[in-house]
Motif scaffolding. Structure first.
Motif, mmCIF file in Angstrom:
data_model
loop_
_atom_site.group_PDB
_atom_site.id
_atom_site.type_symbol
_atom_site.label_atom_id
_atom_site.label_comp_id
_atom_site.label_asym_id
_atom_site.label_seq_id
_atom_site.Cartn_x
_atom_site.Cartn_y
_atom_site.Cartn_z
ATOM 1 N N VAL A 242 42.527 5.566 58.625
ATOM 2 C CA VAL A 242 43.183 4.704 59.858
ATOM 3 C C VAL A 242 42.438 4.205 60.876
ATOM 4 O O VAL A 242 42.320 2.962 61.184
ATOM 5 C CB VAL A 242 44.228 5.755 60.534
ATOM 6 C CG1 VAL A 242 45.114 4.893 61.532
ATOM 7 C CG2 VAL A 242 45.317 6.452 59.685
ATOM 8 N N GLN A 243 41.087 4.813 61.208
ATOM 9 C CA GLN A 243 40.408 4.518 62.229
ATOM 10 C C GLN A 243 39.675 3.392 61.650
ATOM 11 O O GLN A 243 39.299 2.438 62.211
ATOM 12 C CB GLN A 243 39.628 5.556 62.821
ATOM 13 C CG GLN A 243 40.240 6.644 63.515
ATOM 14 C CD GLN A 243 40.990 5.888 64.667
ATOM 15 O OE1 GLN A 243 40.418 4.987 65.384
ATOM 16 N NE2 GLN A 243 42.144 6.309 65.112
ATOM 17 N N MET A 244 38.854 3.583 60.362
ATOM 18 C CA MET A 244 38.192 2.301 59.866
ATOM 19 C C MET A 244 38.892 1.290 59.344
ATOM 20 O O MET A 244 38.367 0.085 59.552
ATOM 21 C CB MET A 244 37.431 2.951 58.674
ATOM 22 C CG MET A 244 36.238 4.184 59.009
ATOM 23 S SD MET A 244 35.188 3.413 60.197
ATOM 24 C CE MET A 244 34.359 2.163 59.165
ATOM 25 N N LYS A 245 40.139 1.262 59.274
ATOM 26 C CA LYS A 245 41.024 0.027 59.094
ATOM 27 C C LYS A 245 40.898 -0.767 60.141
ATOM 28 O O LYS A 245 41.011 -2.119 60.269
ATOM 29 C CB LYS A 245 42.494 0.503 58.611
ATOM 30 C CG LYS A 245 43.363 -0.689 58.352
ATOM 31 C CD LYS A 245 44.635 -0.291 57.722
ATOM 32 C CE LYS A 245 45.478 -1.466 57.364
ATOM 33 N NZ LYS A 245 45.548 -2.584 58.418
ATOM 34 N N ARG A 246 40.879 -0.061 61.378
ATOM 35 C CA ARG A 246 40.919 -1.086 62.543
ATOM 36 C C ARG A 246 39.432 -1.673 62.729
ATOM 37 O O ARG A 246 39.516 -3.215 63.184
ATOM 38 C CB ARG A 246 40.886 -0.012 63.911
ATOM 39 C CG ARG A 246 42.444 0.535 64.017
ATOM 40 C CD ARG A 246 42.187 1.712 65.002
ATOM 41 N NE ARG A 246 41.995 1.217 66.284
ATOM 42 C CZ ARG A 246 41.876 2.049 67.458
ATOM 43 N NH1 ARG A 246 42.008 3.162 67.391
ATOM 44 N NH2 ARG A 246 41.662 1.475 68.703
ATOM 45 N N VAL A 247 38.516 -1.259 62.379
ATOM 46 C CA VAL A 247 37.222 -2.147 62.115
ATOM 47 C C VAL A 247 37.386 -3.040 61.073
ATOM 48 O O VAL A 247 37.021 -4.189 61.513
ATOM 49 C CB VAL A 247 36.159 -0.925 61.879
ATOM 50 C CG1 VAL A 247 34.792 -1.540 61.669
ATOM 51 C CG2 VAL A 247 35.888 0.141 62.737
ATOM 52 N N LEU A 248 37.994 -2.802 59.936
ATOM 53 C CA LEU A 248 37.734 -3.804 58.861
ATOM 54 C C LEU A 248 38.776 -4.951 59.246
ATOM 55 O O LEU A 248 38.529 -6.007 59.124
ATOM 56 C CB LEU A 248 38.415 -3.259 57.454
ATOM 57 C CG LEU A 248 37.598 -1.929 57.013
ATOM 58 C CD1 LEU A 248 38.252 -1.238 55.789
ATOM 59 C CD2 LEU A 248 36.033 -2.701 56.481
ATOM 60 N N ASP A 249 39.824 -4.514 59.855
ATOM 61 C CA ASP A 249 40.867 -5.665 60.657
ATOM 62 C C ASP A 249 40.107 -6.509 61.429
ATOM 63 O O ASP A 249 40.280 -7.822 61.479
ATOM 64 C CB ASP A 249 41.981 -5.046 61.116
ATOM 65 C CG ASP A 249 43.138 -4.386 60.155
ATOM 66 O OD1 ASP A 249 42.799 -4.579 58.764
ATOM 67 O OD2 ASP A 249 44.006 -3.588 60.370
ATOM 68 N N GLU A 250 39.406 -5.989 62.362
ATOM 69 C CA GLU A 250 38.645 -6.828 63.435
ATOM 70 C C GLU A 250 37.415 -7.622 62.757
ATOM 71 O O GLU A 250 37.216 -8.842 63.143
ATOM 72 C CB GLU A 250 37.918 -5.850 64.212
ATOM 73 C CG GLU A 250 37.104 -6.402 65.601
ATOM 74 C CD GLU A 250 38.091 -7.111 66.405
ATOM 75 O OE1 GLU A 250 37.933 -7.945 67.265
ATOM 76 O OE2 GLU A 250 39.299 -6.624 66.352
ATOM 77 N N LEU A 251 36.908 -7.180 61.805
ATOM 78 C CA LEU A 251 35.942 -7.899 61.139
ATOM 79 C C LEU A 251 36.630 -9.176 60.012
ATOM 80 O O LEU A 251 35.699 -9.989 59.748
ATOM 81 C CB LEU A 251 34.967 -7.087 60.042
ATOM 82 C CG LEU A 251 34.039 -6.010 61.133
ATOM 83 C CD1 LEU A 251 33.253 -5.361 60.246
ATOM 84 C CD2 LEU A 251 33.141 -7.001 62.127
#
Length: 251
Positions: A242-251
């Motif tokens: 869940v947390q890394m999806k936020r990073v991927l979505d931002e990129l």
């Protein structure tokens, strides 16, 4: 982050590493698309940030299966590579003072993790200041796998960081808090962790140098009725996926 003050009591070799970091950190940050941080900083070293929470791997971390002590003792547990900002000395002082008042109290504090440094020596000195405290506080060294799980299975409440203020940090999202919660165990800490501030299975200690109030901790434990599975499920959003999806979505 910020981490500079964590080097204040480190050996000179570590401080030299920090000097190199200070020289190159802005140039390194300029090469990045962003900096991922567990803080609430909008910029770090001049680069924009993506703020997320520290995460845990639910698949690799089993729920604790609490096994009541055969002798009726209450077990406190801390798992960490011991550093001064963990403030375990506060908990040991609290244990010593509590046992002076109630010498037959069946309480045990297990500290699990590497303990061959100056900060571990400080804890050992505190233990020696109180009569018979060595019968209640134990430094076990590093444990892994089933050995580590066995400590979690007999723990009644966990001790997280009690002295982040020593390194100049007020807000932080430590891995320790999340590891205790994913195991399904209540815990105590002193910093501000926005993911846990209102959780019913968390006791907040003051961010100062007073000994940990063991009487208050025992009262908290006796009134904490939330079951381990509910504690674990309360942080499902802190799974790394869940947390890394936020990073991927931002990129």
């Amino acid at each position: 982050y910020p981490y500079d003050t964590e080097y204040n009591r480190m050996p000179i070799s570590w401080k030299m590493v920090l000097c190199v970091d200070r020289i190159f950190r802005y140039r390194l940050a300029a090469q990045c698309n962003c900096i991922v941080t567990f803080s609430d900083a909008e910029k770090i070293f001049g680069q924009r940030t993506v703020c997320i929470s520290n995460g845990v791997d639910f698949d690799e971390t089993p729920l604790a299966q609490h096994l009541p002590s055969t002798d009726g003792s209450i077990h406190f547990l801390a798992v960490a590579e011991i550093h001064y900002w963990h403030g375990f000395d506060r908990a040991v002082h609290g244990m010593g003072q509590y046992l002076q008042k109630y010498p037959d109290a069946p309480i045990v504090f297990d500290i699990v993790g590497p303990n061959f440094n100056h900060d571990a020596d400080v804890i050992k000195k505190v233990i020696s200041q109180y009569p018979n405290l060595e019968k209640h506080v134990f430094l076990h060294g590093p444990k892994h796998g089933e050995e580590l799980t066995a400590f979690f299975n007999k723990a009644d409440i966990c001790i997280a960081s009690l002295a982040r203020h020593r390194s100049g940090i007020t807000k932080i999202k430590t891995l320790k808090n999340r590891e205790y919660a994913v195991r399904g165990l209540p815990f105590v800490y002193s910093e501000i962790d926005e993911d846990f501030e209102k959780m019913p299975y968390v006791m907040k200690a003051p961010a100062d140098e007073t000994p940990l109030d063991i009487e208050a901790l025992l009262r908290f434990k006796s009134h904490c009725t939330i079951d381990p599975k509910s504690i674990r499920e309360s942080i499902r959003h802190l799974d790394w996926t869940v947390q890394m999806k936020r990073v991927l979505d931002e990129l």
